[in-house]
Design an enzyme around this catalytic site. Structure first.
Site, PDB file in Angstrom:
ATOM      1  N   LYS A  50       0.992  -1.296   0.063  1.00 19.05           N
ATOM      2  CA  LYS A  50      -0.123  -0.030   0.068  1.00 19.05           C
ATOM      3  C   LYS A  50       0.785   1.452  -0.115  1.00 19.05           C
ATOM      4  O   LYS A  50       0.525   2.372  -0.797  1.00 19.05           O
ATOM      5  CB  LYS A  50      -0.938   0.011   1.350  1.00 19.05           C
ATOM      6  CG  LYS A  50      -2.001  -1.048   1.126  1.00 19.05           C
ATOM      7  CD  LYS A  50      -2.934  -0.912   2.555  1.00 19.05           C
ATOM      8  CE  LYS A  50      -3.685  -2.246   2.724  1.00 19.05           C
ATOM      9  NZ  LYS A  50      -4.147  -2.253   3.994  1.00 19.05           N
ATOM     10  N   GLN A  94      -4.506  -1.316  10.030  1.00 20.90           N
ATOM     11  CA  GLN A  94      -4.423  -2.564   9.326  1.00 20.90           C
ATOM     12  C   GLN A  94      -5.127  -3.790  10.217  1.00 20.90           C
ATOM     13  O   GLN A  94      -4.802  -4.003  11.292  1.00 20.90           O
ATOM     14  CB  GLN A  94      -2.976  -2.898   9.372  1.00 20.90           C
ATOM     15  CG  GLN A  94      -2.589  -4.221   8.461  1.00 20.90           C
ATOM     16  CD  GLN A  94      -2.966  -4.112   6.980  1.00 20.90           C
ATOM     17  OE1 GLN A  94      -2.891  -3.013   6.217  1.00 20.90           O
ATOM     18  NE2 GLN A  94      -3.476  -5.161   6.262  1.00 20.90           N
ATOM     19  N   ASP A 117     -11.045   3.390   5.082  1.00 19.80           N
ATOM     20  CA  ASP A 117     -11.523   2.077   4.472  1.00 19.80           C
ATOM     21  C   ASP A 117     -13.005   2.053   4.552  1.00 19.80           C
ATOM     22  O   ASP A 117     -13.620   0.989   4.096  1.00 19.80           O
ATOM     23  CB  ASP A 117     -11.090   1.214   5.546  1.00 19.80           C
ATOM     24  CG  ASP A 117     -10.033   0.297   5.101  1.00 19.80           C
ATOM     25  OD1 ASP A 117      -9.714  -0.091   4.118  1.00 19.80           O
ATOM     26  OD2 ASP A 117      -9.062  -0.170   6.077  1.00 19.80           O
TER      27      ASP A 117
END
Ligand code: NAD
Length: 279
Positions: A50, A94, A117
């Site tokens: 990422k 994460q 997210d």
């Protein structure tokens, strides 16, 4: 029938190229904070990927590593600090977190306006009610892949296997918003094969390797394989037994190279939209 490959890597690269051009037009670089608790080797690989992609687009990434033994309060306090920091545009925790931590509490601590997210209740609620919102990256990536096969989904039968907060539930809602008739299957579903076999669009997100076989697939269906599991030789495999569905599915996403790269591209897209205030 030939089964066409829905290439996530190719589409993700095209999206990222466009985002790179868009970032150049912004007054400043978007800044993303990634919180990484403990030391899960798979998470480390995902974070490195990422970070590399974000930086290639012009998004600045700071990885905040917290010790494995951190507790939920320490984690949520840290999230709160990032919420209050005006130099941080997006916050990503994460997942998975170490088992002793409360994942829901950690997600809810993120300010919805920085929730890159799209997992907070406010953003997931916005998806349900039609309020402009930051959408969850994996389902959004799946939808972009489905649209490669069929731009208009109205009236199609869709089946989503899996009902998690991260993938299954928001995926079903996105397909409902596209005017599909949606069924949601899960670990207690009976006659899974019969239900799947009615799907024009079949999305599987269970992590059970080879769950979806030829008889589960309607001829010509769009099949999206979200699942990731490890094989004996250390490589990764999806929920779909790709070999058996070849010639039955109309379209199929590969694993790897399907949904994974699209998830990352959607994180980047959400970051750019946050900075453009497009929610
Ligand atoms: P999860 O464990 O939270 O949910 C799994 C779901 O599968 C549950 O809702 C459960 O009811 C369902 N399920 C389990 N066994 C089943 C069965 N026999 N029949 C039908 N349904 C069954 O997992 P998740 O976070 O939703 O992720 C699902 C999978 O997708 C995992 O393999 C994960 O690694 C993968 N994933 C991939 C990406 C990506 O970018 N490619 C992103 C997120 C998750």
């Amino acid at each position: 029938m030939e089964t066409l490959r829905l290439d996530g890597r190719l589409l993700a690269n095209q999206i990222q190229q466009k985002l790179k051009e868009e970032v150049r037009t912004l007054p400043r670089k978007p800044r993303m904070s990634v919180i990484y608790v403990g030391d899960n080797p798979a998470s480390r690989i995902y974070i490195n990927m990422k970070t590399r992609i974000a930086e290639s687009i012009g998004i600045e990434v700071t990885v905040h590593k917290m010790p494995e033994q951190s507790n939920t309060e320490q984690l949520t306090c840290f999230v709160q600090k990032l919420n209050e920091d005006p130099s941080v545009d997006g916050i990503l925790i994460q997942l998975p977190l170490p088992k002793h931590l409360d994942t829901n509490a950690a997600i809810e601590a993120i300010s919805p306006s920085k929730d890159v997210d799209g997992l907070t209740s406010k953003n997931q609620g916005g998806l349900m009610t039609g309020y402009p919102t930051i959408l969850p990256c994996t389902p959004l990536g799946c939808l972009r892949l489905i649209h490669q096969a069929r731009p208009i989904l109205t009236g199609l039968n869709a089946v989503v296997v899996g009902r998690s907060r991260l993938v299954g539930r928001p995926m079903a809602q996105l397909l409902l918003n596209e005017n599909c008739t949606v069924a949601q299957a899960h670990s207690h579903t009976q006659n899974l094969m019969d239900i799947c076999a009615r799907a024009d669009i079949l999305v599987s997100a269970t992590g059970i390797r080879g769950l979806i076989k030829r008889d589960f697939v309607k001829p010509g269906a769009i099949v999206i394989d979200v699942g990731i599991s490890k094989t004996e030789d250390g490589s990764i495999a999806g929920d779909v037994d790709a070999e058996s569905v070849m010639g039955q599915a109309g379209w199929l996403t590969p694993v790897p190279g399907g949904v994974g790269p699209m998830t990352v591209a959607m994180i980047m897209s959400n970051m750019v939209n946050i900075v453009k205030h497009e929610f």
